[in-house]
Motif scaffolding. Structure first.
Motif, mmCIF file in Angstrom:
data_model
loop_
_atom_site.group_PDB
_atom_site.id
_atom_site.type_symbol
_atom_site.label_atom_id
_atom_site.label_comp_id
_atom_site.label_asym_id
_atom_site.label_seq_id
_atom_site.Cartn_x
_atom_site.Cartn_y
_atom_site.Cartn_z
ATOM 1 N N PHE A 1 -4.919 12.857 -0.896
ATOM 2 C CA PHE A 1 -4.113 11.649 -0.851
ATOM 3 C C PHE A 1 -4.319 10.805 -2.107
ATOM 4 C CE2 PHE A 1 -4.523 12.682 3.635
ATOM 5 C CZ PHE A 1 -3.226 12.516 4.073
ATOM 6 N N ASP A 2 -3.232 10.262 -2.611
ATOM 7 C CA ASP A 2 -3.273 9.301 -3.703
ATOM 8 C C ASP A 2 -2.896 7.955 -3.084
ATOM 9 O OD1 ASP A 2 -3.325 8.086 -6.215
ATOM 10 O OD2 ASP A 2 -1.192 8.501 -6.539
ATOM 11 N N VAL A 3 -3.808 7.001 -3.157
ATOM 12 C CA VAL A 3 -3.604 5.695 -2.536
ATOM 13 C C VAL A 3 -3.516 4.636 -3.620
ATOM 14 C CG1 VAL A 3 -4.546 3.989 -0.935
ATOM 15 C CG2 VAL A 3 -4.895 6.433 -0.505
ATOM 16 N N GLN A 4 -2.443 3.866 -3.601
ATOM 17 C CA GLN A 4 -2.250 2.756 -4.528
ATOM 18 C C GLN A 4 -2.160 1.478 -3.706
ATOM 19 O OE1 GLN A 4 -2.098 2.738 -7.961
ATOM 20 N NE2 GLN A 4 -2.022 0.528 -7.786
ATOM 21 N N ILE A 5 -3.071 0.534 -3.948
ATOM 22 C CA ILE A 5 -3.079 -0.735 -3.238
ATOM 23 C C ILE A 5 -2.772 -1.832 -4.238
ATOM 24 C CG2 ILE A 5 -4.440 -2.327 -1.835
ATOM 25 C CD1 ILE A 5 -6.117 0.139 -0.981
ATOM 26 N N ASP A 6 -1.650 -2.529 -4.034
ATOM 27 C CA ASP A 6 -1.225 -3.589 -4.949
ATOM 28 C C ASP A 6 -1.480 -4.947 -4.313
ATOM 29 O OD1 ASP A 6 -0.260 -1.699 -6.762
ATOM 30 O OD2 ASP A 6 1.733 -1.695 -5.859
ATOM 31 N N VAL A 7 -2.131 -5.814 -5.085
ATOM 32 C CA VAL A 7 -2.376 -7.180 -4.629
ATOM 33 C C VAL A 7 -1.805 -8.145 -5.664
ATOM 34 C CG1 VAL A 7 -4.441 -6.635 -3.286
ATOM 35 C CG2 VAL A 7 -4.677 -7.242 -5.688
ATOM 36 N N ARG A 8 -1.489 -9.352 -5.194
ATOM 37 C CA ARG A 8 -1.033 -10.404 -6.099
ATOM 38 C C ARG A 8 -2.161 -10.779 -7.033
ATOM 39 N NH1 ARG A 8 1.081 -15.050 -2.379
ATOM 40 N NH2 ARG A 8 1.285 -13.498 -0.768
ATOM 41 N N ALA A 9 -1.823 -11.021 -8.276
ATOM 42 C CA ALA A 9 -2.833 -11.439 -9.242
ATOM 43 C C ALA A 9 -3.325 -12.835 -8.909
ATOM 44 C CB ALA A 9 -2.241 -11.420 -10.650
ATOM 45 N N ASP A 10 -4.565 -13.098 -9.264
ATOM 46 C CA ASP A 10 -5.142 -14.428 -9.128
ATOM 47 C C ASP A 10 -4.311 -15.391 -9.977
ATOM 48 O OD1 ASP A 10 -7.236 -16.438 -10.553
ATOM 49 O OD2 ASP A 10 -7.781 -16.049 -8.457
ATOM 50 N N PRO A 11 -4.019 -16.618 -9.484
ATOM 51 C CA PRO A 11 -3.194 -17.553 -10.272
ATOM 52 C C PRO A 11 -3.745 -17.812 -11.673
ATOM 53 C CG PRO A 11 -3.454 -18.356 -8.033
ATOM 54 C CD PRO A 11 -4.342 -17.143 -8.167
ATOM 55 N N ILE B 1 0.878 -1.176 0.000
ATOM 56 C CA ILE B 1 0.000 0.000 0.000
ATOM 57 C C ILE B 1 0.910 1.218 0.000
ATOM 58 C CG2 ILE B 1 -1.710 1.352 1.256
ATOM 59 C CD1 ILE B 1 -2.772 -1.235 2.416
ATOM 60 N N GLU B 2 0.659 2.118 -0.941
ATOM 61 C CA GLU B 2 1.446 3.338 -1.053
ATOM 62 C C GLU B 2 0.503 4.528 -0.907
ATOM 63 O OE1 GLU B 2 4.540 5.413 -4.201
ATOM 64 O OE2 GLU B 2 3.445 3.620 -4.770
ATOM 65 N N VAL B 3 0.841 5.424 -0.005
ATOM 66 C CA VAL B 3 0.028 6.611 0.217
ATOM 67 C C VAL B 3 0.902 7.833 -0.045
ATOM 68 C CG1 VAL B 3 -1.362 7.900 1.882
ATOM 69 C CG2 VAL B 3 -1.281 5.397 2.008
ATOM 70 N N LEU B 4 0.456 8.662 -1.002
ATOM 71 C CA LEU B 4 1.185 9.876 -1.344
ATOM 72 C C LEU B 4 0.316 11.087 -1.008
ATOM 73 C CD1 LEU B 4 2.495 8.786 -4.847
ATOM 74 C CD2 LEU B 4 3.776 8.839 -2.711
ATOM 75 N N LEU B 5 0.886 12.028 -0.305
ATOM 76 C CA LEU B 5 0.190 13.275 -0.014
ATOM 77 C C LEU B 5 0.455 14.239 -1.161
ATOM 78 C CD1 LEU B 5 -1.424 15.139 1.807
ATOM 79 C CD2 LEU B 5 0.713 15.708 2.986
ATOM 80 N N GLN B 6 -0.623 14.691 -1.784
ATOM 81 C CA GLN B 6 -0.511 15.621 -2.893
ATOM 82 C C GLN B 6 -1.343 16.855 -2.576
ATOM 83 O OE1 GLN B 6 -1.702 13.238 -6.254
ATOM 84 N NE2 GLN B 6 0.304 12.272 -6.368
ATOM 85 N N ALA B 7 -1.161 17.911 -3.350
ATOM 86 C CA ALA B 7 -1.867 19.172 -3.109
ATOM 87 C C ALA B 7 -3.381 18.985 -3.113
ATOM 88 C CB ALA B 7 -1.466 20.207 -4.163
ATOM 89 N N GLU B 8 -3.880 18.076 -3.948
ATOM 90 C CA GLU B 8 -5.321 17.865 -4.034
ATOM 91 C C GLU B 8 -5.834 16.779 -3.093
ATOM 92 O OE1 GLU B 8 -2.930 15.790 -6.944
ATOM 93 O OE2 GLU B 8 -3.321 17.914 -6.859
#
Length: 116
Positions: free
Chosen positions: A92-102, A83-90
């Motif tokens: 929070f930008d949140v990117q949640i990465d999960v493993r792909a289904d097999p 999980i990546e959380v970036l604070l931006q002027a507008e």
């Protein structure tokens, strides 16, 4: 992660110590509810509630098996990678990465081999 997953709901789930313990325990091994109960020192109902929520949010994958006696049981494996959380002027930008289904991974491999 499901299309409709809300980052604030994911954060609320991750604020729960039991949910975090389940994700950590299933990061490298698939575990049943009983194994999670023993490993994480929590009751089976507590495991069940957390597992249901984690599966619904796409952070945990459920695999159903049938034992030789014909009984069904499930094992669980963490899908959450980062999980990546970036604070931006507008905001929070949140990117949640999960493993792909097999199955999706295999499809992707074949598509890449065919040049699709």
């Amino acid at each position: 992660m499901t299309e409709e997953s809300d980052p604030s709901e994911i954060f609320a789930t991750l604020d729960d110590e039991y949910a975090r313990d389940i994700l950590v325990a299933t990061k490298t091994d698939r575990l049943s509810a009983k194994e999670l109960s023993d490993e994480c020192d929590m009751s089976r109902p507590t495991v069940s509630r957390r597992v249901t929520r984690l599966v619904e949010q796409g952070l945990l994958e459920e695999y159903t098996h049938v034992d030789p006696g014909g009984r069904h049981y499930s094992e669980y494996e963490a899908r959450l990678e980062r999980i990546e959380v970036l604070l931006q002027a507008e905001g929070f930008d949140v990117q949640i990465d999960v493993r792909a289904d097999p199955a999706d991974r295999i499809t992707t491999i074949f598509e890449e081999m065919r040049g699709d």
